[in-house]
Design an enzyme around this catalytic site. Sequence first.
Site, PDB file in Angstrom:
ATOM      1  N   ASP A  90      -1.054  -9.096  -5.112  1.00 63.13           N
ATOM      2  CA  ASP A  90      -0.313  -7.846  -4.897  1.00 63.13           C
ATOM      3  C   ASP A  90       1.019  -7.881  -5.634  1.00 63.13           C
ATOM      4  OD1 ASP A  90      -2.378  -7.163  -3.286  1.00 63.13           O
ATOM      5  OD2 ASP A  90      -1.164  -6.668  -1.519  1.00 63.13           O
TER       6      ASP A  90
ATOM      7  N   ASP B  54      -4.182  -7.249   4.531  1.00 63.04           N
ATOM      8  CA  ASP B  54      -4.321  -6.480   3.306  1.00 63.04           C
ATOM      9  C   ASP B  54      -5.385  -5.408   3.515  1.00 63.04           C
ATOM     10  OD1 ASP B  54      -3.621  -6.478   0.366  1.00 63.04           O
ATOM     11  OD2 ASP B  54      -5.801  -6.510   0.294  1.00 63.04           O
TER      12      ASP B  54
ATOM     13  N   THR C  40      -2.576  -0.152  -0.444  1.00 61.29           N
ATOM     14  CA  THR C  40      -3.939   0.151   0.009  1.00 61.29           C
ATOM     15  C   THR C  40      -3.955   0.630   1.453  1.00 61.29           C
ATOM     16  OG1 THR C  40      -4.211  -2.192   0.457  1.00 61.29           O
ATOM     17  CG2 THR C  40      -5.140  -1.365  -1.564  1.00 61.29           C
ATOM     18  N   THR C  41      -3.180  -0.054   2.300  1.00 66.31           N
ATOM     19  CA  THR C  41      -3.141   0.358   3.698  1.00 66.31           C
ATOM     20  C   THR C  41      -2.535   1.755   3.799  1.00 66.31           C
ATOM     21  OG1 THR C  41      -2.637  -1.953   4.111  1.00 66.31           O
ATOM     22  CG2 THR C  41      -2.583  -0.491   5.999  1.00 66.31           C
TER      23      THR C  41
HETATM   24  P1  ADP Z   1       0.216  -1.529   1.834  1.00 67.91           P
HETATM   25  O1  ADP Z   1      -1.153  -2.126   1.791  1.00 67.91           O
HETATM   26  O2  ADP Z   1       0.151  -0.048   1.952  1.00 67.91           O
HETATM   27  O3  ADP Z   1       1.104  -2.016   0.758  1.00 67.91           O
HETATM   28  P2  ADP Z   1       1.899  -3.045   3.599  1.00 67.91           P
HETATM   29  O4  ADP Z   1       1.484  -3.725   4.839  1.00 67.91           O
HETATM   30  O5  ADP Z   1       2.256  -3.873   2.421  1.00 67.91           O
HETATM   31  O6  ADP Z   1       0.799  -2.003   3.232  1.00 67.91           O
HETATM   32  O7  ADP Z   1       3.143  -2.129   3.978  1.00 67.91           O
HETATM   33  C1  ADP Z   1       3.814  -1.352   3.038  1.00 67.91           C
HETATM   34  C2  ADP Z   1       4.865  -0.508   3.709  1.00 67.91           C
HETATM   35  O8  ADP Z   1       5.821  -1.327   4.369  1.00 67.91           O
HETATM   36  C3  ADP Z   1       5.618   0.304   2.695  1.00 67.91           C
HETATM   37  O9  ADP Z   1       5.783   1.619   3.148  1.00 67.91           O
HETATM   38  C4  ADP Z   1       6.954  -0.414   2.604  1.00 67.91           C
HETATM   39  O10 ADP Z   1       8.010   0.438   2.231  1.00 67.91           O
HETATM   40  C5  ADP Z   1       7.119  -0.914   4.001  1.00 67.91           C
HETATM   41  N1  ADP Z   1       8.059  -2.047   4.103  1.00 67.91           N
HETATM   42  C6  ADP Z   1       8.048  -3.191   3.422  1.00 67.91           C
HETATM   43  N2  ADP Z   1       9.067  -3.997   3.784  1.00 67.91           N
HETATM   44  C7  ADP Z   1       9.755  -3.329   4.730  1.00 67.91           C
HETATM   45  C8  ADP Z   1      10.929  -3.609   5.530  1.00 67.91           C
HETATM   46  N3  ADP Z   1      11.589  -4.754   5.415  1.00 67.91           N
HETATM   47  N4  ADP Z   1      11.312  -2.689   6.422  1.00 67.91           N
HETATM   48  C9  ADP Z   1      10.638  -1.538   6.556  1.00 67.91           C
HETATM   49  N5  ADP Z   1       9.544  -1.219   5.849  1.00 67.91           N
HETATM   50  C10 ADP Z   1       9.105  -2.079   4.945  1.00 67.91           C
HETATM   51 MG    MG Z   2       1.877  -3.972   0.420  1.00 70.61          MG
END
Ligand code: ADP
Ligand code: MG
Length: 552
Positions: free
Chosen positions: A400, A71, A104-105
């Site tokens: 989240d 996270d 956040t990331t």
């Molecule tokens: P954040 O803290 O920004 O939410 P995450 O590690 O949760 O970071 O990653 C979010 C990103 O991952 C988003 O751009 C989302 O669209 C992408 N994402 C989530 N699930 C998938 C998937 N199955 N395939 C490709 N991208 C994905």
């Molecule tokens: Mg996320």
Amino acid sequence: MATTAYPAVTSTGQPVLILKEGSSETKGRDAQRNNIMAAKLIAGIVKSSLGPRGMDKMLVDSLGDVTITNDGATILKEIDVQHPAAKMLVEIAKATDSEVGDGTTSAVVLAGALIEKAEELLDKDVHPTIIVDGYKKAAAQAQKILDKIAIRIPAGEKDWLLKIAKTSMSTKLVSREAVLLAEQVVDALLLVAEKNGTVYRVDIEDVKVEKKAGGTVRDTQLIKGIVLDKEVIHTGMPKKIENPKIALINAPLEIEKTEFDAKINITNPEQIKAFLDEENKMLKEMVDRVVEVGANVVVCQKGVDDIAQHYMAKAGILAVRRVKESDLTKLAKATGGRIVTNLGDLGVKDLGSAAIVEERKIEEDKWVFIEGCKNPKAVTILVRGSNQRIVDEAERALHDALMVVKDVMQHPAIVIGGGAPEAEIAHQLREHSTTLGGREQLAVQKFADALEAIPIVLAENAGMDPIDTQVELRAAHSQGKKWYGVGASQGKVEDMEKIGVYEPAVVKRQVMSSATEAACMILRIDDVIASTKMREPRGGAHGGEGAGMGED
Ligand code: ADP
Ligand code: MG
């Protein structure tokens, strides 16, 4: 210009003291480069944890406590960042977290990319002000494009909410249990949400997340009521009551000691007895009051005297004491009861109801479950998992998910994820940039390039080639395939709508606006004036000696 130390000296040799002795100033290019480097480093740290194939970080604090997470906000919260520009990125992660709870990331990665792309323009002697103006225009346009491509959904429709919750959790340690947890998150919020016409109002505080290591994540359950990490106070009390009548009391069930030293002169044994009898009588009256209104469960925020406990046990009352104020408030929402601060006011109408109140053993602890509430406006999710780290990360993932579901309940618009919206916005921005003139056009194009960092990083983390991905994505989007993104599990560029990755549009909006804000703020700085940092703050007091930026 290099770092200059004060005091500066005039041509006649006289020192001019402007800043405190020992302060240092970094100016112009140096200051800028310094800040840019710091921001890029921070983005570099969190980058590898973006997306479903992102890696986890193990963070060890100064006391040796270990946190495992991917996270973004948590990572940045745990690492101790000193550089003022880096601190600003930490701030945007926190802001994004509290505003929308997810992304956040992405926000940090995007801010890093914006700064990196700006650096390319700075190298070509484009003035920072022009870049900042261009970025702001680009951000405004990007929001318009986002509004246009976002898909409106019927507010509060369970299927959609489930999809959103599942996507948010699929990038976390607990991704295998995403379906199960998503169901609980959505059910919980639908129970506690206030519906006004078609508009929902949701407060995620109404979902209490209680955690206990043990069992597996599959044992996590949604409880239509409240779980208290307290035990029943007296062994003689019942441990289970069906269809309870619950009194919520915010007053001590004991004789309050006087504030000052009181002296009582007792001259014979009868007087002692009379004195104790009097206390006894007062406590009995308190319990009698509870019995009179028909309560058989007492939840007390304050202490309960031994003698009162005894009388309550005799009357078959189940009691819990020293309950947190927040829990008492939630109990009122869950059971429909009213908190009384004065026992004399307690009436039948104030009593809350549930299907059952029961003390249960959770690992080595005993907890009281108040569940089966009718129409509860506060509920509990009891998180389980094989060890503390899993439970902690599951709790963060739940947070989240609760946030994103709340986001779409309140703002019912979504986008498809996997970097598709970023790629589409980048594509439309580039088209838009041709209508602009001069150097601003360059800045808008750089903004578009920076947006592509999201799909590119997702691809890198999934082991795909970043250049190929970028080329394929651009080709797809120029052919109007607007939901083409990075299919991280298949490892190829594909239509993300088919894969079912959904995110709230407000998360994307927040990510873009906070990243732009931070990047512009950092780019505008051309002068960093820092007082000498005291290595060890004396007596633990932090004076106003910081760099003048960041939070501290
Ligand atoms: P954040 O803290 O920004 O939410 P995450 O590690 O949760 O970071 O990653 C979010 C990103 O991952 C988003 O751009 C989302 O669209 C992408 N994402 C989530 N699930 C998938 C998937 N199955 N395939 C490709 N991208 C994905
Ligand atoms: Mg996320």
